[in-house]
Design a protein around this motif. Structure first.
Motif, PDB file in Angstrom:
ATOM      1  N   SER A 187     -32.924  -0.365  -2.306  1.00 28.25           N
ATOM      2  CA  SER A 187     -34.229  -0.003  -2.886  1.00 28.25           C
ATOM      3  C   SER A 187     -35.143  -1.230  -3.018  1.00 28.25           C
ATOM      4  CB  SER A 187     -34.046   0.667  -4.241  1.00 28.25           C
ATOM      5  OG  SER A 187     -33.511  -0.268  -5.138  1.00 28.25           O
ATOM      6  N   ALA A 188     -34.587  -2.366  -3.371  1.00 28.03           N
ATOM      7  CA  ALA A 188     -35.447  -3.543  -3.590  1.00 28.03           C
ATOM      8  C   ALA A 188     -35.641  -4.356  -2.313  1.00 28.03           C
ATOM      9  CB  ALA A 188     -34.840  -4.424  -4.673  1.00 28.03           C
ATOM     10  N   GLY A 189     -34.783  -4.136  -1.348  1.00 26.88           N
ATOM     11  CA  GLY A 189     -34.889  -4.895  -0.093  1.00 26.88           C
ATOM     12  C   GLY A 189     -34.497  -6.351  -0.270  1.00 26.88           C
ATOM     13  N   LYS A 190     -33.730  -6.674  -1.295  1.00 32.06           N
ATOM     14  CA  LYS A 190     -33.283  -8.062  -1.498  1.00 32.06           C
ATOM     15  C   LYS A 190     -31.971  -8.081  -2.266  1.00 32.06           C
ATOM     16  CE  LYS A 190     -36.203  -8.749  -5.553  1.00 32.06           C
ATOM     17  NZ  LYS A 190     -37.165  -9.565  -6.204  1.00 32.06           N
ATOM     18  N   MET A 191     -31.395  -9.283  -2.350  1.00 31.84           N
ATOM     19  CA  MET A 191     -30.121  -9.415  -3.057  1.00 31.84           C
ATOM     20  C   MET A 191     -30.332  -9.329  -4.564  1.00 31.84           C
ATOM     21  SD  MET A 191     -28.279 -12.604  -1.137  1.00 31.84           S
ATOM     22  CE  MET A 191     -26.564 -12.315  -1.528  1.00 31.84           C
ATOM     23  N   ILE A 192     -29.269  -9.047  -5.252  1.00 32.38           N
ATOM     24  CA  ILE A 192     -29.276  -9.137  -6.726  1.00 32.38           C
ATOM     25  C   ILE A 192     -29.506 -10.601  -7.095  1.00 32.38           C
ATOM     26  CG2 ILE A 192     -27.724  -9.065  -8.733  1.00 32.38           C
ATOM     27  CD1 ILE A 192     -27.817  -6.272  -8.110  1.00 32.38           C
ATOM     28  N   LEU A 193     -30.260 -10.811  -8.152  1.00 29.27           N
ATOM     29  CA  LEU A 193     -30.515 -12.224  -8.479  1.00 29.27           C
ATOM     30  C   LEU A 193     -29.354 -12.854  -9.273  1.00 29.27           C
ATOM     31  CD1 LEU A 193     -31.358 -11.430 -11.394  1.00 29.27           C
ATOM     32  CD2 LEU A 193     -33.706 -11.816 -10.718  1.00 29.27           C
TER      33      LEU A 193
ATOM     34  N   VAL B 132     -24.844  -2.398  -6.609  1.00 24.17           N
ATOM     35  CA  VAL B 132     -25.364  -3.537  -5.841  1.00 24.17           C
ATOM     36  C   VAL B 132     -25.957  -3.037  -4.521  1.00 24.17           C
ATOM     37  CG1 VAL B 132     -24.686  -5.657  -4.608  1.00 24.17           C
ATOM     38  CG2 VAL B 132     -23.783  -5.184  -6.901  1.00 24.17           C
ATOM     39  N   ILE B 133     -25.192  -2.162  -3.874  1.00 21.82           N
ATOM     40  CA  ILE B 133     -25.653  -1.635  -2.583  1.00 21.82           C
ATOM     41  C   ILE B 133     -26.969  -0.867  -2.783  1.00 21.82           C
ATOM     42  CG2 ILE B 133     -25.055  -0.058  -0.687  1.00 21.82           C
ATOM     43  CD1 ILE B 133     -22.050  -0.792  -1.346  1.00 21.82           C
ATOM     44  N   ALA B 134     -27.019  -0.073  -3.863  1.00 22.67           N
ATOM     45  CA  ALA B 134     -28.228   0.724  -4.123  1.00 22.67           C
ATOM     46  C   ALA B 134     -29.423  -0.196  -4.387  1.00 22.67           C
ATOM     47  CB  ALA B 134     -27.993   1.642  -5.316  1.00 22.67           C
ATOM     48  N   PHE B 135     -29.190  -1.276  -5.156  1.00 20.13           N
ATOM     49  CA  PHE B 135     -30.297  -2.196  -5.461  1.00 20.13           C
ATOM     50  C   PHE B 135     -30.775  -2.878  -4.186  1.00 20.13           C
ATOM     51  CE2 PHE B 135     -32.002  -6.401  -6.405  1.00 20.13           C
ATOM     52  CZ  PHE B 135     -32.953  -6.110  -7.366  1.00 20.13           C
TER      53      PHE B 135
ATOM     54  N   ARG C 134     -23.477 -13.860  -9.375  1.00 22.08           N
ATOM     55  CA  ARG C 134     -24.389 -13.701  -8.249  1.00 22.08           C
ATOM     56  C   ARG C 134     -23.768 -12.701  -7.288  1.00 22.08           C
ATOM     57  NH1 ARG C 134     -22.379 -15.865  -3.620  1.00 22.08           N
ATOM     58  NH2 ARG C 134     -21.147 -17.792  -3.667  1.00 22.08           N
ATOM     59  N   GLN C 135     -24.587 -12.226  -6.364  1.00 23.46           N
ATOM     60  CA  GLN C 135     -24.065 -11.276  -5.397  1.00 23.46           C
ATOM     61  C   GLN C 135     -23.187 -11.990  -4.380  1.00 23.46           C
ATOM     62  OE1 GLN C 135     -26.992  -8.635  -3.726  1.00 23.46           O
ATOM     63  NE2 GLN C 135     -25.581  -7.873  -2.133  1.00 23.46           N
ATOM     64  N   GLU C 136     -22.082 -11.383  -3.988  1.00 20.12           N
ATOM     65  CA  GLU C 136     -21.241 -11.894  -2.903  1.00 20.12           C
ATOM     66  C   GLU C 136     -20.952 -10.686  -2.005  1.00 20.12           C
ATOM     67  OE1 GLU C 136     -20.250 -14.930  -2.123  1.00 20.12           O
ATOM     68  OE2 GLU C 136     -18.733 -14.434  -0.611  1.00 20.12           O
ATOM     69  N   ARG C 137     -21.471 -10.716  -0.822  1.00 17.81           N
ATOM     70  CA  ARG C 137     -21.420  -9.556   0.089  1.00 17.81           C
ATOM     71  C   ARG C 137     -21.940  -8.320  -0.650  1.00 17.81           C
ATOM     72  NH1 ARG C 137     -19.001 -11.505   4.626  1.00 17.81           N
ATOM     73  NH2 ARG C 137     -17.810 -13.384   4.271  1.00 17.81           N
ATOM     74  N   ASN C 138     -21.141  -7.211  -0.710  1.00 19.25           N
ATOM     75  CA  ASN C 138     -21.646  -6.015  -1.404  1.00 19.25           C
ATOM     76  C   ASN C 138     -21.138  -5.919  -2.835  1.00 19.25           C
ATOM     77  OD1 ASN C 138     -23.176  -5.026   0.692  1.00 19.25           O
ATOM     78  ND2 ASN C 138     -21.414  -4.012   1.650  1.00 19.25           N
TER      79      ASN C 138
ATOM     80  N   THR D  80     -32.262 -16.322  -4.363  1.00 15.00           N
ATOM     81  CA  THR D  80     -32.273 -14.968  -4.935  1.00 15.00           C
ATOM     82  C   THR D  80     -33.168 -14.846  -6.170  1.00 15.00           C
ATOM     83  OG1 THR D  80     -30.427 -15.605  -6.307  1.00 15.00           O
ATOM     84  CG2 THR D  80     -29.904 -14.536  -4.212  1.00 15.00           C
ATOM     85  N   GLU D  81     -33.553 -15.963  -6.754  1.00 13.14           N
ATOM     86  CA  GLU D  81     -34.206 -16.041  -8.070  1.00 13.14           C
ATOM     87  C   GLU D  81     -33.148 -15.831  -9.166  1.00 13.14           C
ATOM     88  OE1 GLU D  81     -37.227 -13.046  -7.793  1.00 13.14           O
ATOM     89  OE2 GLU D  81     -38.091 -13.995  -6.037  1.00 13.14           O
TER      90      GLU D  81
END
Ligand SMILES: Cc1cc2nc3c(=O)[nH]c(=O)nc-3n(C[C@H](O)[C@H](O)[C@H](O)COP(=O)(O)OP(=O)(O)OC[C@H]3O[C@@H](n4cnc5c(N)ncnc54)[C@H](O)[C@@H]3O)c2cc1C
Length: 810
Positions: free
Chosen positions: A242-248, A236-239, A260-264, A87-88
């Motif tokens: 829009s970004a096409g990737k997971m939250i870092l 999280v869902i919106a990011f 870190r992101q876990e599911r939504n 995820t970076e």
């Protein structure tokens, strides 16, 4: 299950399976892993699976890099997904001190090939829209961070190992391990007994219990650790959309939070300041994959900060709380390697970041077992760094301290306070009365510097309260005479008819004649430095070796492994049964002359002379004319009962010459301006002696010694990198170690240590530089990055102080 294997790995967590896989990679396939329940049944199953490359020790950081790069490989070989999400990451600082720390980590990363970047707070907010940027002062972006599925990873390691021929037996508990007369191991399990050449303790939460089967009390302790998982978060869902990737991934050091992101939703974990040990004495064998009761009240302070720093969390519910135990060594780094006195018994435990470090631990241990050498610099995680003084109570105090400080800044001049004082010398109280500010040198109290009452270190990355006092100590030595405690050195007494031959094989230099001393590096078969000693010959068949205190167990293990079988050599570690004082400075001889009837003139007691017995005042001392200050000086060794009397005599005699006590900070400042290096900084098992500037102490012509062929090659081909010195145009912060070295705008090396040289009145640093850049060194533009600022430096290839060595020898 067969009745015998070459290797038995005990424990099927991420570490045991990684070790298993790496052994198969090295070509050992007659190996089996025994797991008492299902794989992952210790701390592995409930881990958050997060991984990153950041570690205070660059060599451990390199192993973390390796671990992360390994995941694709085991996935491909095993066909088992590890659930990798790269995820970076973003490391956030809410205080100026933490921001300085991030900058120093960034500089370190540059020479290690890491791609971290310091980013603006606007950029941080763009990368991680959950933050309230007004709460932070700076941020660092790290492209190599992410998480894996702990189960998938463990099964991928074991699957890849099984494909190569290793066997895995679950529901097989090891009840005992006994060494047989022929040196092999009998592994007693609830499914029958197995004979093995090697045993590896990867028991994780039960590593202590597995160790106790062979009489070993490993310094590990489990701590309870909690993370929570939120309900779905609209942000999280919106990011994601829009970004096409997971939250870092993010670490908020000042909130002591990782997320870190876990599911939504988000997973948020925290290291609370007052952590709670789990099962401090015995880990119950019936503990299975179960969670501990939550204790949210313990982390409310951290959560409050987290909610302020990441306001989106204020609006979301908590779906699950995970509280599970995992183990730590006193300093938070793993415990890896062979155990002295237990042939073919290995440990890989205390791994607190199994998903960042498990791969590297497996690599190092398998190299060690198959090649006789870890092939990497594993000093920071070598099990031998802890002596027998690391008792259960010591371990508990340090682990609790380390856990609570996990996300706190450790300043370069900061001494930790837990489990102190433990080891002390007879002079301890007297040093304190004289104003000593004590440091913790692997559990030994030793004076760092001496100040007026009430003046202590103010912790900082910059020069601090000690600066002027250390300066006065240095000047006292250079202009008069100083006295310091040297008891912390390791001392070994080597005796026996085979002593000379054995030492000559072990050490790279020629041995001294009776009554003389010699500096002698010790090399491994690859010709890399594994020790730097002073050897003294007391008589035929009688030697003393002086080395680094911190490495005592590490060196004893090496001596033990290379001991001749015929009983012709005996090695005794003297520890604090021999303590010492050093006097140094131009008046040191005059002080000694007042106290001794012996002739101590320069012709009678020459530089590098050694006297087994000399009466000094009322005390019989062993005397070496040598000083790490690079000045005229003497090291005086006595039984502990005589240290105070020796001090009193020297102190009284020294008054007319303005004698002053000096601590290890002054000693390092004085040694630095002589270009002397120290173990674990300038001298480590990744450097050859010619690279390190110790080539003149390697007697290539003397005949066979360990590492001789490799050292010859290094000498013939010329060192690929070289240790050099730099005079630094510093501001109020000196280099401390691990800063990147730049030449004409490119990173070409790293600093191993640095600081102010008071008697030369300049800031100085030493480190390793690629030899190719030294060809046109004079015309090049050299810089060192200190706390994020490029400081111009001047190459200094000779010692700043007394380059001809006249002071030491006259
Ligand atoms: C809540 C929590 C979150 C975490 N988050 C992270 C994270 O994000 N990233 C990260 O890197 N790490 C994380 N960790 C830490 C990680 O879980 C550990 O570093 C890792 O699991 C250590 O693995 P191990 O193989 O050494 O030990 P363990 O997983 O404890 O494995 C030891 C195994 O040995 C077996 N065993 C022991 N004795 C015997 C015996 N006598 N006979 C047979 N088998 C035996 C046990 O059953 C067990 O399966 C977290 C831990 C917790 C508790």
């Amino acid at each position: 299950m067969k009745s015998s294997y070459r290797v038995i790995v005990i424990g099927g967590g991420v570490v045991g399976t990684s070790v298993l896989y790496h052994l198969t990679k090295k070509g050992w396939t007659d190996i089996a892993l025994l797991e008492r329940l299902e794989l992952t049944s210790g701390s592995t199953w409930h881990a958050a699976g997060g991984m990153h490359t950041i570690n205070g020790d660059p060599n451990v950081a390199k192993l973390q890099q390796y671990s992360i790069n390994l995941y694709k490989e085991i996935e491909e070989i095993s066909g088992q997904s590890v659930g990798l999400h790269m995820t970076e990451g973003l490391m956030l600082a809410a205080t100026p001190a933490r921001f300085e720390w991030l900058k120093s980590i960034h500089s370190k990363g540059r020479y290690m090939g890491m791609q971290t970047e310091m980013v603006s707070l606007n950029e941080a907010e763009r990368l991680l829209p959950l933050i309230d940027k007004t709460q932070f002062v700076g941020a660092m972006y790290d492209p190599i961070q992410g998480h894996v599925d702990p189960n998938g990873t463990t099964y991928a390691f074991s699957g890849a190992a099984r494909k190569a021929g290793a066997e895995v037996f679950t529901h097989t508990r090891v009840l005992d391990t006994r060494q047989r007369l022929d040196g092999s191991w009998e592994v007693i399990t609830d499914k029958g007994n197995i004979i093995a050449e090697h045993v590896i303790n990867c028991g994780g939460l039960w590593a202590r219990e597995v160790g106790r089967m062979v009489g070993l009390e490993l310094p590990v302790l489990a701590m309870e650790h909690q993370y929570l998982i939120t309900e779905d978060m609209p942000e999280v869902i919106a990011f994601n959309k829009s970004a096409g990737k997971m939250i870092l991934h993010a670490v908020d050091f000042d909130g002591e939070i990782y997320m870190r992101q876990e599911r939504n939703g988000m997973l948020l974990g925290t290291y609370e300041r007052h952590g709670v040990p789990w099962s401090p004495k015995n880990t119950p064998w019936d503990f299975g994959p179960t969670l501990l009761p939550d204790a949210l009240d313990r982390i409310t302070d951290n959560l409050e900060v987290g909610f302020r720093h990441f306001p989106a969390f204020q609006k979301v519910g908590i779906k699950q709380i995970v509280n599970g135990p995992f183990t730590f060594a006193p300093d938070g780094n793993p415990l890896v390697g062979p155990i002295k006195g237990l042939r073919n018994y290995w440990v890989a435990c205390g791994v607190m970041a199994g998903f960042s470090q498990g791969g590297g631990v497996g690599l190092a241990l398998s190299n060690w077992m198959v090649d006789g050498d870890p092939g990497l610099d594993v000093w920071a995680m070598d099990v031998a760094r802890y002596g027998n003084w690391a008792t259960r109570a010591y371990t508990r105090a340090k682990v609790v301290e380390n856990y609570g400080r996990r996300f706190r800044v450790r300043f370069p001049n900061e001494e930790l306070t837990a489990a102190r004082p433990l080891r002390t010398v007879p002079m301890h109280q007297q040093w304190l009365q004289m104003g000593a500010v004590m440091g913790d040198n692997w559990a030994l109290e030793s004076p760092l510097w001496f100040g007026p009452p009430g003046v202590k270190d103010v912790f900082s990355f910059h020069r601090s309260t000690d600066f002027e006092h250390v300066r006065q100590e240095c000047l006292a030595v250079r202009n008069g005479v100083g006295i310091s405690d040297i008891s912390g050195f390791a001392k070994y007494e080597i005796t026996g008819s085979g002593a000379e031959k054995w030492l000559s094989y072990l050490l790279a230099n020629k041995l001294p004649k009776t009554g003389r001393m010699m500096l002698a590096p010790m090399l491994n078969p690859k010709g890399k430095l594994i020790g730097d000693f002073t050897v003294a010959k007391a008589a035929d068949e009688h030697f003393f070796i002086f080395g680094t205190g911190a490495a005592e167990k590490y060196h004893l293990r090496w001596f033990d492994q290379h001991m001749p079988k015929d009983g012709s050599v005996s090695v005794r570690a003297l520890g604090l049964n021999l303590v010492g004082l050093s006097i140094a400075g131009p008046h040191a001889r005059a002080v000694l002359a007042k106290l001794s009837d012996d002739d101590v003139s320069n012709t009678a007691l020459r530089f590098m002379d050694f006297r087994m017995q000399m009466e000094i005042g009322m005390v019989q001392a062993m005397v070496g004319r040598i000083s790490f200050t690079g000045d005229l000086g003497y090291e005086l060794w006595v039984e502990p009962q005589f240290q105070v009397a020796l001090f009193n005599a020297l102190w009284d005699a020294g008054q007319e010459f303005g004698m002053r006590p000096f601590g290890s900070r002054a000693l390092m400042s004085l040694a630095r301006e002589k270009g002397f290096g120290t173990w674990a900084r300038e001298f480590r098992p990744i450097y050859g002696p010619f690279e390190a500037g110790l080539g003149r102490f390697v007697a290539l012509a003397k005949g066979d010694f360990i590492g001789c062929a490799a050292a010859r090659e290094e000498s013939a081909q010329g060192p690929k990198r070289q240790r050099v010195g730099f005079v630094v145009d510093a501001d109020d912060a000196d280099a401390i170690g691990d800063e990147a070295v730049w030449c004409n705008g490119a990173v070409v090396g790293w600093i191993t240590s640095g600081g102010y040289c008071h008697s030369s009145d300049c800031s100085y640093a030493t480190g390793y530089v690629d030899s190719a850049f030294l060809v046109d060194a004079a015309s090049a533009k050299w810089e060192i990055e200190i706390l994020g600022e490029m400081r111009s430096v001047r190459l200094q290839l000779t010692p700043l102080f007394d380059p001809q060595g006249i002071r030491m020898t006259a």
